[in-house]
Design a protein around this motif. Structure first.
Motif, PDB file in Angstrom:
ATOM      1  N   ASP A   1      -5.909   2.659 -11.464  1.00 39.19           N
ATOM      2  CA  ASP A   1      -6.222   2.539 -10.040  1.00 39.19           C
ATOM      3  C   ASP A   1      -6.299   3.951  -9.460  1.00 39.19           C
ATOM      4  O   ASP A   1      -5.351   4.728  -9.574  1.00 39.19           O
ATOM      5  CB  ASP A   1      -5.128   1.761  -9.300  1.00 39.19           C
ATOM      6  N   ASP A   2      -7.430   4.269  -8.839  1.00 41.88           N
ATOM      7  CA  ASP A   2      -7.649   5.603  -8.262  1.00 41.88           C
ATOM      8  C   ASP A   2      -7.553   5.480  -6.741  1.00 41.88           C
ATOM      9  O   ASP A   2      -8.413   4.891  -6.093  1.00 41.88           O
ATOM     10  CB  ASP A   2      -9.025   6.109  -8.678  1.00 41.88           C
ATOM     11  N   ILE A   3      -6.474   6.046  -6.180  1.00 45.11           N
ATOM     12  CA  ILE A   3      -6.181   5.839  -4.756  1.00 45.11           C
ATOM     13  C   ILE A   3      -6.305   7.157  -3.995  1.00 45.11           C
ATOM     14  O   ILE A   3      -5.651   8.153  -4.341  1.00 45.11           O
ATOM     15  CB  ILE A   3      -4.755   5.272  -4.572  1.00 45.11           C
TER      16      ILE A   3
ATOM     17  N   ASP B   1      -4.696  -2.607 -18.131  1.00 43.79           N
ATOM     18  CA  ASP B   1      -5.523  -2.961 -16.977  1.00 43.79           C
ATOM     19  C   ASP B   1      -6.208  -1.761 -16.333  1.00 43.79           C
ATOM     20  O   ASP B   1      -6.584  -1.799 -15.162  1.00 43.79           O
ATOM     21  CB  ASP B   1      -4.672  -3.683 -15.914  1.00 43.79           C
TER      22      ASP B   1
ATOM     23  N   GLU C   1       0.848  -1.193   0.000  1.00 47.30           N
ATOM     24  CA  GLU C   1       0.000   0.000   0.000  1.00 47.30           C
ATOM     25  C   GLU C   1       0.881   1.240   0.000  1.00 47.30           C
ATOM     26  O   GLU C   1       2.063   1.177   0.344  1.00 47.30           O
ATOM     27  CB  GLU C   1      -0.906   0.010   1.243  1.00 47.30           C
TER      28      GLU C   1
ATOM     29  N   THR D   1      -1.738   4.294 -13.808  1.00 46.36           N
ATOM     30  CA  THR D   1      -2.178   3.860 -15.128  1.00 46.36           C
ATOM     31  C   THR D   1      -1.398   2.602 -15.503  1.00 46.36           C
ATOM     32  O   THR D   1      -0.182   2.631 -15.688  1.00 46.36           O
ATOM     33  CB  THR D   1      -1.939   4.953 -16.179  1.00 46.36           C
ATOM     34  N   ARG D   2      -2.120   1.494 -15.599  1.00 43.29           N
ATOM     35  CA  ARG D   2      -1.488   0.196 -15.843  1.00 43.29           C
ATOM     36  C   ARG D   2      -1.593  -0.182 -17.327  1.00 43.29           C
ATOM     37  O   ARG D   2      -2.504   0.265 -18.029  1.00 43.29           O
ATOM     38  CB  ARG D   2      -2.142  -0.886 -14.990  1.00 43.29           C
TER      39      ARG D   2
ATOM     40  N   ILE E   1      -1.918  -2.184  -3.573  1.00 50.20           N
ATOM     41  CA  ILE E   1      -1.215  -2.019  -4.850  1.00 50.20           C
ATOM     42  C   ILE E   1      -0.788  -3.405  -5.299  1.00 50.20           C
ATOM     43  O   ILE E   1       0.221  -3.938  -4.844  1.00 50.20           O
ATOM     44  CB  ILE E   1       0.009  -1.101  -4.697  1.00 50.20           C
ATOM     45  N   TYR E   2      -1.576  -3.992  -6.179  1.00 55.52           N
ATOM     46  CA  TYR E   2      -1.307  -5.369  -6.582  1.00 55.52           C
ATOM     47  C   TYR E   2      -0.159  -5.428  -7.596  1.00 55.52           C
ATOM     48  O   TYR E   2       0.170  -4.454  -8.261  1.00 55.52           O
ATOM     49  CB  TYR E   2      -2.571  -6.025  -7.146  1.00 55.52           C
TER      50      TYR E   2
ATOM     51  N   HIS F   1       4.121  -4.039  -9.841  1.00 50.28           N
ATOM     52  CA  HIS F   1       4.186  -2.627  -9.498  1.00 50.28           C
ATOM     53  C   HIS F   1       4.781  -1.874 -10.682  1.00 50.28           C
ATOM     54  O   HIS F   1       5.881  -1.343 -10.629  1.00 50.28           O
ATOM     55  CB  HIS F   1       5.010  -2.429  -8.231  1.00 50.28           C
TER      56      HIS F   1
ATOM     57  N   LYS G   1      -3.093   8.302  -9.005  1.00 55.70           N
ATOM     58  CA  LYS G   1      -3.673   7.462 -10.050  1.00 55.70           C
ATOM     59  C   LYS G   1      -2.544   6.646 -10.688  1.00 55.70           C
ATOM     60  O   LYS G   1      -1.507   7.186 -11.059  1.00 55.70           O
ATOM     61  CB  LYS G   1      -4.394   8.310 -11.095  1.00 55.70           C
TER      62      LYS G   1
ATOM     63  N   MET H   1      -6.226   1.509  -0.895  1.00 54.83           N
ATOM     64  CA  MET H   1      -6.356   0.254  -1.635  1.00 54.83           C
ATOM     65  C   MET H   1      -4.999  -0.435  -1.769  1.00 54.83           C
ATOM     66  O   MET H   1      -3.948   0.193  -1.656  1.00 54.83           O
ATOM     67  CB  MET H   1      -6.980   0.484  -3.021  1.00 54.83           C
TER      68      MET H   1
END
Length: 411
Positions: A98-100, A95, A67, A91-92, A115-116, A119, A89, A113
């Motif tokens: 992700d908005d954190i 995929d 995290e 940007t993957r 962070i899967y 990375h 944010k 959230m």
């Protein structure tokens, strides 16, 4: 001798200047590399600065799933986290984003959230403090490489799509080919007499109704013909033209259009094998596999306690012979899985087993959570999305390219 000495001196001077320039250039290059390294903060996070305001963004994973944690300072002094409004944010590749958001926890801000893995993303950070907005963006890539489509094609990098699959669980058994009990027919003369002519020879292929012998009856002195009762191969000849039949077997005709694979199943596997089960056969010396079913079994066990199960084998082209060794995969169960990938696409990356996802001409690792293995496929429980295109052939090329680039795992 003087001109030669001057020339040698000039050459030495030029070599020294050239080497000095190269060394200087190398030093400058090294300096640039060092300057390009991101600044790290006291919590081993990346430092982002604008004027006196600074953010340290760190991926924290000690005792918790990965995290973000953030420390904010102004002019080197810690800021009350509650006074900083922060958003990140990620940007993957293929995929989404992700908005954190963040909330205060003690002296730092904590992301809301996990962070899967991987990375690997473009990081966009927005901070608001005392009415002013601060924005940073940087690349944090790992396990990613780019290969043009034409080059990937030349390297024979092939892909498939992650999707559901039906797994067929099998056991491997061994045996050899044999003839059915009724494969061979014995040819007699109906009436004893002189065999006037044998119309076939050993090894000939014959059809049902084909003329085999002409015999003259000893009683009637009339000639009659003996025909084949089945298709097959003349497997034995016990008479020659001019001989007497004397009530004995004159010829043998063996039908080998169907052979039987007798497969040994040992006690530990006996409960799993059933009649009618699918069997995929690999026959010694034959490239193509045959698919058939378990037809029957022999009641008596062998001395080694194995029971023989019998599988019918198609041999209409007469390419197979009795006695050939055979192995078989007998299906003992089947089940559906939500996601599966081909095992040949798997590679190792750090401490993970991965495949390489393909998005356009870019490739990136996907850390997999794996389940059951059956044959050439393996069940995937997590780490990749259904419908993802991934590399199945020559994935080692991507692994080598990524290792060569030395992409770091930036926390």
């Amino acid at each position: 001798m003087r001109p030669t000495f001057k020339i040698l001196t000039l050459i030495s001077t030029l070599c020294f200047v050239s080497l000095s320039a190269s060394f200087s250039s190398f030093a400058v290059s090294e300096q640039k590399v060092e300057e390009a390294e991101p600044e790290k903060g006291p919590n081993r996070g990346r430092m982002l600065r604008e004027g006196d305001f600074a953010i340290e963004l760190s991926i924290f994973e000690t005792g918790v799933p990965p995290e973000f944690r953030v420390w904010a300072t102004t002019d080197g002094k810690a800021i009350d986290p509650s006074k900083v409004d922060l958003n990140v944010k990620l940007t993957r590749l293929g995929d989404g984003i992700d908005d954190i958001n963040f909330y205060q926890e003690g002296e730092y801000l904590r992301g809301d959230m996990v962070i899967y893995e991987p990375h690997s993303f473009i990081v966009s950070l927005t901070a608001k403090y005392q009415g002013k907005s601060y924005n940073w963006q940087y690349d944090n890539f790992e396990g990613r490489t780019k290969i043009a489509e034409d080059i990937a094609k030349a390297m024979e990098i092939a892909t498939d799509i992650v999707g559901p699959s039906t797994f067929h669980e099998t056991i491997e058994v061994y045996g050899k080919l044999t003839l059915p009990a009724d494969a061979t027919s014995n040819v007699y003369a109906r009436f004893d007499g002189l065999v006037e002519k044998v119309h076939v020879k050993l090894g000939d292929s014959v059809k049902k109704g084909q003329l085999l012998l002409t015999v003259e009856s000893n009683e009637s002195l009339q000639s009659y013909k003996v025909f084949s009762a089945q298709n097959g191969i003349v497997s034995a000849v016990h008479i020659t033209s001019g001989g007497q039949s004397k009530g004995r077997v004159l010829l043998e005709v063996t039908n080998n259009e169907t052979l039987i694979a007798e497969l040994a199943v040992f006690p530990m596997d006996l409960p799993t094998v059933r009649l009618g089960a699918k069997a995929t056969l690999s026959i010694n010396g034959v490239e193509a596999k045959q698919v058939s079913t378990v037809d029957s079994r022999i009641l008596k066990v062998r001395d080694d306690q194995a029971k023989l199960f019998r599988v019918l084998v198609n041999n209409t082209d007469s390419s197979l012979s009795e006695g050939l060794f055979v192995s078989a995969a007998i299906e003992i169960g089947s089940y559906d899985v939500a996601m599966a990938v081909k095992r040949k696409g798997l590679q190792s990356f750090r401490d993970f087993t991965v495949v390489y996802a393909k998005v356009g001409d870019e490739y990136e690792v996907r850390m997999l959570e794996l389940g059951r293995i059956v044959g050439e496929e393996i069940e995937v429980l997590g780490g990749i999305s259904i419908g993802t295109e991934y590399v199945t052939e020559n994935s080692y090329i991507l692994k080598a390219d990524i290792e060569k680039s030395g992409a770091s795992h930036d926390h």
